[in-house]
Scaffold this active site. Structure first.
Site, PDB file in Angstrom:
ATOM      1  N   LYS A  49      28.268  33.642  93.964  1.00 21.39           N
ATOM      2  CA  LYS A  49      27.137  34.550  93.797  1.00 21.39           C
ATOM      3  C   LYS A  49      27.047  34.884  92.312  1.00 21.39           C
ATOM      4  O   LYS A  49      27.875  35.614  91.787  1.00 21.39           O
ATOM      5  CB  LYS A  49      27.315  35.827  94.626  1.00 21.39           C
ATOM      6  CG  LYS A  49      26.110  36.750  94.546  1.00 21.39           C
ATOM      7  CD  LYS A  49      26.340  38.036  95.307  1.00 21.39           C
ATOM      8  CE  LYS A  49      25.052  38.871  95.339  1.00 21.39           C
ATOM      9  NZ  LYS A  49      24.535  39.172  93.988  1.00 21.39           N
ATOM     10  N   PHE A 121      19.476  27.473  93.644  1.00 21.73           N
ATOM     11  CA  PHE A 121      20.147  27.584  94.939  1.00 21.73           C
ATOM     12  C   PHE A 121      19.238  27.273  96.126  1.00 21.73           C
ATOM     13  O   PHE A 121      19.722  27.206  97.254  1.00 21.73           O
ATOM     14  CB  PHE A 121      20.805  28.957  95.122  1.00 21.73           C
ATOM     15  CG  PHE A 121      19.900  30.145  94.936  1.00 21.73           C
ATOM     16  CD1 PHE A 121      18.916  30.470  95.851  1.00 21.73           C
ATOM     17  CD2 PHE A 121      20.055  30.967  93.829  1.00 21.73           C
ATOM     18  CE1 PHE A 121      18.103  31.573  95.686  1.00 21.73           C
ATOM     19  CE2 PHE A 121      19.240  32.081  93.654  1.00 21.73           C
ATOM     20  CZ  PHE A 121      18.267  32.381  94.588  1.00 21.73           C
ATOM     21  N   ARG A 191      14.895  38.346 105.850  1.00 17.00           N
ATOM     22  CA  ARG A 191      16.324  38.635 105.779  1.00 17.00           C
ATOM     23  C   ARG A 191      16.955  38.214 107.099  1.00 17.00           C
ATOM     24  O   ARG A 191      16.528  38.662 108.171  1.00 17.00           O
ATOM     25  CB  ARG A 191      16.553  40.130 105.536  1.00 17.00           C
ATOM     26  CG  ARG A 191      18.011  40.477 105.237  1.00 17.00           C
ATOM     27  CD  ARG A 191      18.184  41.980 105.049  1.00 17.00           C
ATOM     28  NE  ARG A 191      17.408  42.503 103.943  1.00 17.00           N
ATOM     29  CZ  ARG A 191      17.778  42.440 102.663  1.00 17.00           C
ATOM     30  NH1 ARG A 191      18.916  41.858 102.332  1.00 17.00           N
ATOM     31  NH2 ARG A 191      17.014  42.963 101.715  1.00 17.00           N
ATOM     32  N   LYS A 197      25.846  37.252 102.070  1.00 18.45           N
ATOM     33  CA  LYS A 197      26.556  37.511 100.817  1.00 18.45           C
ATOM     34  C   LYS A 197      27.875  38.197 101.120  1.00 18.45           C
ATOM     35  O   LYS A 197      27.981  38.987 102.059  1.00 18.45           O
ATOM     36  CB  LYS A 197      25.711  38.343  99.854  1.00 18.45           C
ATOM     37  CG  LYS A 197      25.313  39.718 100.335  1.00 18.45           C
ATOM     38  CD  LYS A 197      24.446  40.418  99.288  1.00 18.45           C
ATOM     39  CE  LYS A 197      23.948  41.771  99.779  1.00 18.45           C
ATOM     40  NZ  LYS A 197      23.085  42.446  98.776  1.00 18.45           N
TER      41      LYS A 197
END
Length: 281
Positions: A49, A121, A191, A197
């Site tokens: 990340k 990404f 989402r 994450k």
């Protein structure tokens, strides 16, 4: 004329504040949920990340998540493909403030942009699953010949224990955390658990309500911020600030990002500390 308005007028007249000449439609982007134990990690590809500035390439312009257009030099974008791409403008671990300062300037700082990469990404308009999108991104970058366009490496993980081992190794070396992309997931601008994450801490955003004067070694500067988060909870944040930030704290009404470690019994962030001002354009 009110005094506050007069001061604002003076500041506007004699000082230059960064502005962005262009804006466009806010891009529809995929958002991540938090990782939790019990997720089958073998169904995901895992990457670092990055602590950079999120950017969306629409084939012509480099756009912020709020719809502002980054004023990147033409040579920086010259070899980018016409395909829609998503990534982070990044120069290295622990350098968010530095890269943010470079990419948000109205007039491009040529030497600064030479240090920036767009770390890819995802491919938002692709109809392929993520595993295939990852391979397609690598092929696109190789064909482009751009030295400012790179793909974030994705790796297989065997189980939760190995995932946590990689997380702690990453953090020890200055990284922020990990992202998990579900291999068989299509790109959806929502989402969901298709994107997860994982960090050693959680983060969230809040609005600055007031500056609280410092005491002791912080006499004469800001000691803490009173903030209100998206759950309408008000609390103080007193840690995470540099000496310069205490002398010139985030403006009242500005939006900040803070980190915390779980919640109290009253459901408030535990050990909240300041990370950065969220600059939106």
């Amino acid at each position: 004329m009110k005094k506050s308005f007069f001061i604002a007028l003076i500041l506007t007249t004699f000082f230059h504040f960064p502005a962005f000449a262009e804006s466009t439609q806010k891009p529809q982007i995929q958002l991540a949920n938090l990782y939790h134990e019990g997720v089958d990690v073998t169904k995901y590809l895992v990457s670092e990340k990055l602590d950079g500035v999120r950017a969306y390439w629409d084939g012509e312009k480099l756009i912020s998540r709020e719809g502002g257009v980054y004023n990147a030099p033409k040579w920086f974008l010259a070899d980018f493909p016409k395909t829609h791409l998503e990534g982070e403008l990044w120069i290295g671990r622990g350098k968010f403030e530095e890269v943010s300062g470079i990419v948000r300037k109205e007039n491009p700082e040529e030497e600064g942009w030479k240090r920036v990469n767009l770390m890819l990404f995802d491919m938002p308009q692709s109809k392929e699953v993520f595993e295939k999108r990852y391979e397609d991104m690598k092929n696109l970058v190789a064909k482009s010949g751009s030295k400012y366009l790179l793909v974030i490496e994705q790796k297989e993980i065997t189980d939760h224990k190995n995932l946590m081992k990689q997380l702690h190794e990453m953090v020890k070396n200055g990284g922020e955390g990990l992202m998990l992309h579900r291999k068989d997931a299509l790109y959806q601008a929502i989402r969901s658990d298709d994107l997860l994450k994982l960090k050693t801490f959680e983060d969230a955003e809040a609005i600055v309500i007031a500056h609280i004067a410092g005491k002791g070694k912080y006499v004469g500067v800001m000691g803490a911020l009173l903030v209100e988060n998206d759950e309408k909870q008000r609390f103080k944040i007193g840690g995470g600030f540099s000496d310069e930030q205490r002398k010139s704290p985030p403006e009242i009404g500005s939006r900040i990002t803070y980190k915390f470690f779980g919640k109290t019994k009253n459901n408030k962030p535990r050990f909240a500390s300041f990370m950065r001002v969220r600059e939106e354009f």
